[in-house]
Design a protein around this motif. Structure first.
Motif, mmCIF file in Angstrom:
data_model
loop_
_atom_site.group_PDB
_atom_site.id
_atom_site.type_symbol
_atom_site.label_atom_id
_atom_site.label_comp_id
_atom_site.label_asym_id
_atom_site.label_seq_id
_atom_site.Cartn_x
_atom_site.Cartn_y
_atom_site.Cartn_z
ATOM 1 N N TYR A 53 4.824 -41.634 -7.242
ATOM 2 C CA TYR A 53 6.041 -41.827 -6.478
ATOM 3 C C TYR A 53 5.688 -42.065 -5.013
ATOM 4 O O TYR A 53 4.626 -41.662 -4.537
ATOM 5 N N ASP A 93 10.656 -44.263 -3.518
ATOM 6 C CA ASP A 93 11.466 -43.333 -4.306
ATOM 7 C C ASP A 93 12.212 -42.335 -3.427
ATOM 8 O O ASP A 93 13.306 -41.893 -3.783
ATOM 9 N N SER A 142 19.443 -44.376 -1.610
ATOM 10 C CA SER A 142 18.102 -43.808 -1.690
ATOM 11 C C SER A 142 18.214 -42.276 -1.656
ATOM 12 O O SER A 142 19.144 -41.713 -1.067
ATOM 13 N N LEU A 170 13.919 -41.103 -10.811
ATOM 14 C CA LEU A 170 13.233 -42.012 -9.900
ATOM 15 C C LEU A 170 12.373 -42.998 -10.681
ATOM 16 O O LEU A 170 11.795 -42.658 -11.710
ATOM 17 N N LYS A 171 12.278 -44.200 -10.170
ATOM 18 C CA LYS A 171 11.571 -45.250 -10.898
ATOM 19 C C LYS A 171 10.064 -45.038 -10.879
ATOM 20 O O LYS A 171 9.393 -45.111 -11.898
ATOM 21 N N GLY A 172 9.505 -44.782 -9.669
ATOM 22 C CA GLY A 172 8.066 -44.587 -9.575
ATOM 23 C C GLY A 172 7.287 -45.840 -9.959
ATOM 24 O O GLY A 172 7.839 -46.921 -10.120
#
Length: 349
Positions: free
Chosen positions: A4, A58, A91, A157-159
């Motif tokens: 992240y 992230d 965000s 979270l995408k990471g």
């Protein structure tokens, strides 16, 4: 391993030590800091580059001191622009307030005369009321970052991944049961009409990687059965009686698939003693990916099929039924002959 990133926003010259401590604390938590040290983004083109960095991070961490910072033509500092953009675009952000920033707010409350830069900083700081943490001796930056990381739901979270080809191949082998893209051969039954049978093909589109494999798109065709060739295990479709459908779905860890579909019927016909006309319909699908076991010594052979239900929402909310999908037409034929032979024989036209 998933990684992240965290974008660090602040003025620079007055907060060098705090920025360094934030960077160290993030790296101790295996989070990669995104830092734009000495970067000036006075033009809209330069700020657009910062927007991309914030979008791909992230976390967003803002450090507030007693300086407002360099302003563009609109009179707004780049630090405030970064925060406004991060908050507007959802965000996950945190705000760290230094002692110098709290002292500035106290001086303002006491009516002390402030510079224009300090006045802007007070106004900016007072506009932020959520997710703020005060840096102090009892609560140093390292402890604040550790608590923030510990309370963050990283599943949302995408990471990103840094993987070798071998890593990807290992992940694919471990998750073969979730690889569903390609052509499936389906059976479509309706609960309200036990003689009803539709068959056809379903194309499943799927980007089979860690980040996107759960997102599925279905495109299907339903036909009535015209003939059955028991020798070749093939079904001949009646292409005149045709229904198309499509949907967007989400694949869960337990191999259930849920989503919404839209369908268009291109012919009139009888359903539950009622004449059902052509037109558009919509509804809910719920499927589950299961091991294929059609009485083959009771041992699954590693193949899978998809079984589930549909429920029309509009315009006929009482219509429900079942759908089964198979990788090959032969598997579909075996299934029909085992469980729905009478319906299959009666459906030939």
């Amino acid at each position: 391993m998933k990684r992240y990133t965290a974008f660090i926003s602040s003025t620079y010259a007055d907060l060098v030590r705090e920025r360094s401590e934030v960077i160290d604390a993030l790296m101790d938590s295996n989070i990669i800091p995104v830092c734009m040290e000495h970067f000036t983004a006075s033009s809209s083109e330069c700020f657009h580059k910062l927007e991309k960095l914030i979008d791909t991070s992230d976390l967003f961490i803002l450090i507030l001191g007693d300086r407002y910072g360099t302003c563009g033509d609109d009179g707004i500092s780049i630090t405030e622009k970064e925060f406004r953009y991060a908050r507007k675009n959802h965000s996950l952000y945190f705000v760290l307030r230094t002692k110098s920033h709290r002292d500035l707010l106290r001086r303002s409350d006491d009516g002390e005369e402030l510079t224009e830069d300090e006045q802007k900083m007070v106004k900016f700081g007072e506009s932020i009321t959520d997710l703020c943490q005060d840096i102090s001796t009892r609560m140093p930056i390292s402890k604040i970052i550790a608590q923030l990381v510990g309370s963050t739901d990283f599943d949302q979270l995408k990471g990103w991944y840094r993987e070798t080809k071998e890593d990807l191949e290992k992940w694919e082998r471990a998750n073969t049961r979730y690889r569903l893209e390609g052509t499936w051969y389906h059976v479509h039954l309706k609960q309200q009409d036990k003689s009803y049978l539709r068959v056809g093909t379903v194309e499943i589109k799927q980007n089979f990687n860690r980040n996107e494999y759960r997102h599925l798109f279905f495109e299907g065709q339903n036909y009535s059965v015209q003939d059955v060739d028991h020798e070749s295990h093939c079904l001949t479709y009646n292409y005149v009686q045709n229904t198309t459908w499509s949907g967007e779905y989400f694949l869960k860890n337990d191999r259930t698939i849920m989503g919404l579909y839209k369908t268009v019927r291109y012919f009139d016909g009888m359903f539950c003693d009622k004449n059902v006309g052509e037109g558009a319909y919509s509804g809910l699908h719920e499927f589950r990916v299961k091991s294929l076991d059609l009485n083959r010594d009771g041992k699954p052979d590693g193949s899978y099929f998809i079984a589930g239900s549909f429920h029309d929402i509009f315009p006929t909310p009482t219509k429900t039924g079942q759908i089964f999908m198979f990788r090959t037409p032969e598997e579909r034929y075996e299934f029909l002959m085992k469980f729905y032979k009478d319906i299959l024989e009666g459906a030939q036209k």
